[in-house]
Design a protein around this motif. Structure first.
Motif, PDB file in Angstrom:
ATOM      1  N   LEU A 133       7.159   7.348  -4.080  1.00 25.12           N
ATOM      2  CA  LEU A 133       6.210   7.186  -3.148  1.00 25.12           C
ATOM      3  C   LEU A 133       4.890   7.753  -3.278  1.00 25.12           C
ATOM      4  CD1 LEU A 133       9.031   8.807   0.163  1.00 25.12           C
ATOM      5  CD2 LEU A 133       8.051   6.495  -0.614  1.00 25.12           C
ATOM      6  N   ASN A 134       4.880   8.874  -4.623  1.00 19.57           N
ATOM      7  CA  ASN A 134       3.379   9.414  -4.244  1.00 19.57           C
ATOM      8  C   ASN A 134       2.939   8.732  -5.249  1.00 19.57           C
ATOM      9  OD1 ASN A 134       4.395  12.041  -3.133  1.00 19.57           O
ATOM     10  ND2 ASN A 134       5.234  13.172  -4.741  1.00 19.57           N
ATOM     11  N   LEU A 135       3.412   8.180  -6.679  1.00 18.13           N
ATOM     12  CA  LEU A 135       2.527   6.939  -7.069  1.00 18.13           C
ATOM     13  C   LEU A 135       2.007   5.755  -6.158  1.00 18.13           C
ATOM     14  CD1 LEU A 135       4.640   6.782 -10.413  1.00 18.13           C
ATOM     15  CD2 LEU A 135       2.379   7.593 -10.368  1.00 18.13           C
ATOM     16  N   PHE A 182      -6.085  -0.176 -11.926  1.00 17.54           N
ATOM     17  CA  PHE A 182      -5.066   1.384 -12.353  1.00 17.54           C
ATOM     18  C   PHE A 182      -4.473   1.594 -11.394  1.00 17.54           C
ATOM     19  CE2 PHE A 182      -4.061   5.940 -12.556  1.00 17.54           C
ATOM     20  CZ  PHE A 182      -4.477   5.774 -14.105  1.00 17.54           C
ATOM     21  N   ALA A 183      -4.253   0.815 -10.242  1.00 16.72           N
ATOM     22  CA  ALA A 183      -3.498   1.501  -8.494  1.00 16.72           C
ATOM     23  C   ALA A 183      -2.736   0.273  -8.786  1.00 16.72           C
ATOM     24  CB  ALA A 183      -4.340   0.899  -7.403  1.00 16.72           C
ATOM     25  N   TYR A 184      -3.258  -1.099  -9.305  1.00 19.44           N
ATOM     26  CA  TYR A 184      -1.673  -1.990  -9.453  1.00 19.44           C
ATOM     27  C   TYR A 184      -0.231  -1.504 -10.726  1.00 19.44           C
ATOM     28  CZ  TYR A 184      -4.266  -5.418  -7.153  1.00 19.44           C
ATOM     29  OH  TYR A 184      -4.745  -5.953  -5.919  1.00 19.44           O
ATOM     30  N   PHE A 185      -1.029  -0.658 -11.629  1.00 20.74           N
ATOM     31  CA  PHE A 185      -0.007  -0.228 -12.579  1.00 20.74           C
ATOM     32  C   PHE A 185       0.833   1.252 -12.360  1.00 20.74           C
ATOM     33  CE2 PHE A 185      -2.642  -2.094 -16.277  1.00 20.74           C
ATOM     34  CZ  PHE A 185      -1.803  -2.826 -17.093  1.00 20.74           C
ATOM     35  N   ALA A 186       0.215   1.625 -11.077  1.00 24.31           N
ATOM     36  CA  ALA A 186       0.773   3.182 -10.854  1.00 24.31           C
ATOM     37  C   ALA A 186       1.927   2.278  -9.635  1.00 24.31           C
ATOM     38  CB  ALA A 186      -0.301   3.716  -9.566  1.00 24.31           C
ATOM     39  N   GLY A 187       1.455   1.687  -8.795  1.00 26.50           N
ATOM     40  CA  GLY A 187       2.538   1.185  -7.793  1.00 26.50           C
ATOM     41  C   GLY A 187       3.758   0.069  -9.201  1.00 26.50           C
TER      42      GLY A 187
END
Length: 279
Positions: A254-256, A220-225
């Motif tokens: 930046l927020n993502l 999920f974090a990588y998709f956000a990045g």
């Protein structure tokens, strides 16, 4: 693209779980084509074919998120969560579809075929296990060292996901597809090992829990990045350097990215202190 016409992810509206089945189709076709055409390099080619099939969806999803934000009047802007939660959820289901196919193939195919198809993934898993095993001795400081090592590697993956997405627009999908193939191989390997000692259902449940409990937050974090870089890339191409849209895109980016880094921090804690108790 014929595959996009037959299985069009842009038509998925209000049903993000449908992306799971689209991910199944994309990855299954990628493996079949890779094994058929580039058999000697199938472990990487199948990831590339899976990524290529996903690029139209990634582009359309990023543009849809940006258009949704630009369509709001001043003072009516949506929060970051409202704007991109749906896209991130769809990405996650797409990823789960990839993983499901890789796990199923790893578990059901003959051992020799599995070793050939997932050769690069198996080597990558072995390297990670070796580096982590060297840090784990059971005490707090060693666990902290392992956590630092895992967090550093995850942040490095996040950086390249962000970079690929900025440079290539949807380029981050290759890294995410690669991670899906590695996770699928790891889960499949765990199932094969556990099924020798416990029942099939228990082996599957324990293996999925052991990897998904930290793997889903990581992805999920990588998709956000990847979404952060894609948003910036789209705004730059469509609106130029001096546009208001680019300024908003920078803020979202930046927020993502901050959200992704924070999620990776907690995912690392889970991987070190919780996941080993489930495997």
């Amino acid at each position: 693209m014929v595959l996009e016409i037959l299985v069009n992810p842009t038509k998925v509206k209000g049903k993000p779980w449908e992306m799971f089945f689209i991910g199944v189709v994309y990855s299954l076709v990628g493996v079949m084509l890779g094994y058929w055409v580039f058999r000697s390099h199938v472990s990487l080619v199948m990831v590339a074919f899976t990524s290529i099939a996903s690029i139209p969806f990634v582009h359309s999803a990023i543009k849809a998120g940006e258009e949704r934000g630009q369509g709001k009047k001043e003072g009516q802007e949506e929060s970051l969560f409202q704007k991109y939660a749906g896209v991130l959820t769809m990405f996650t289901f797409l990823f789960l579809g990839f993983v499901a196919v890789f796990v199923l193939l790893f578990v059901t195919l003959p051992a020799a075929t599995v070793t050939h198809i997932f050769s690069t993934q198996i080597n990558a898993i072995g390297e990670v296990r070796t580096s982590v095993a060297g840090n784990v001795t059971g005490n707090f400081m060693q666990h902290l060292s392992t956590f630092t090592h895992i967090l550093f590697n995850n942040i490095k993956v996040l950086f390249f996901t962000l970079l690929f997405s900025i440079v290539y627009g949807a380029g981050a999908i290759f890294i995410l597809s690669w991670n899906a193939s590695v996770m699928g191989a790891a889960i499949g390997d765990a199932i094969r090992e556990k099924v020798l000692h416990v029942g099939v259902l228990e082996a599957v449940s324990l293996s999925l829990a052991g990897y998904f409990v930290h793997g889903i937050p990581e992805i999920f974090a990588y998709f956000a990045g990847g979404l952060a870089g894609g948003v910036l890339s789209v705004a730059l191409v469509q609106s130029g350097f001096q546009s208001i849209a680019l300024q908003k895109a920078w803020k979202d980016c930046l927020n993502l990215t901050a959200f992704a880094a924070l999620t990776l921090f907690f995912a690392g804690l889970i991987e070190v202190y919780i996941s080993p108790t489930l495997l």
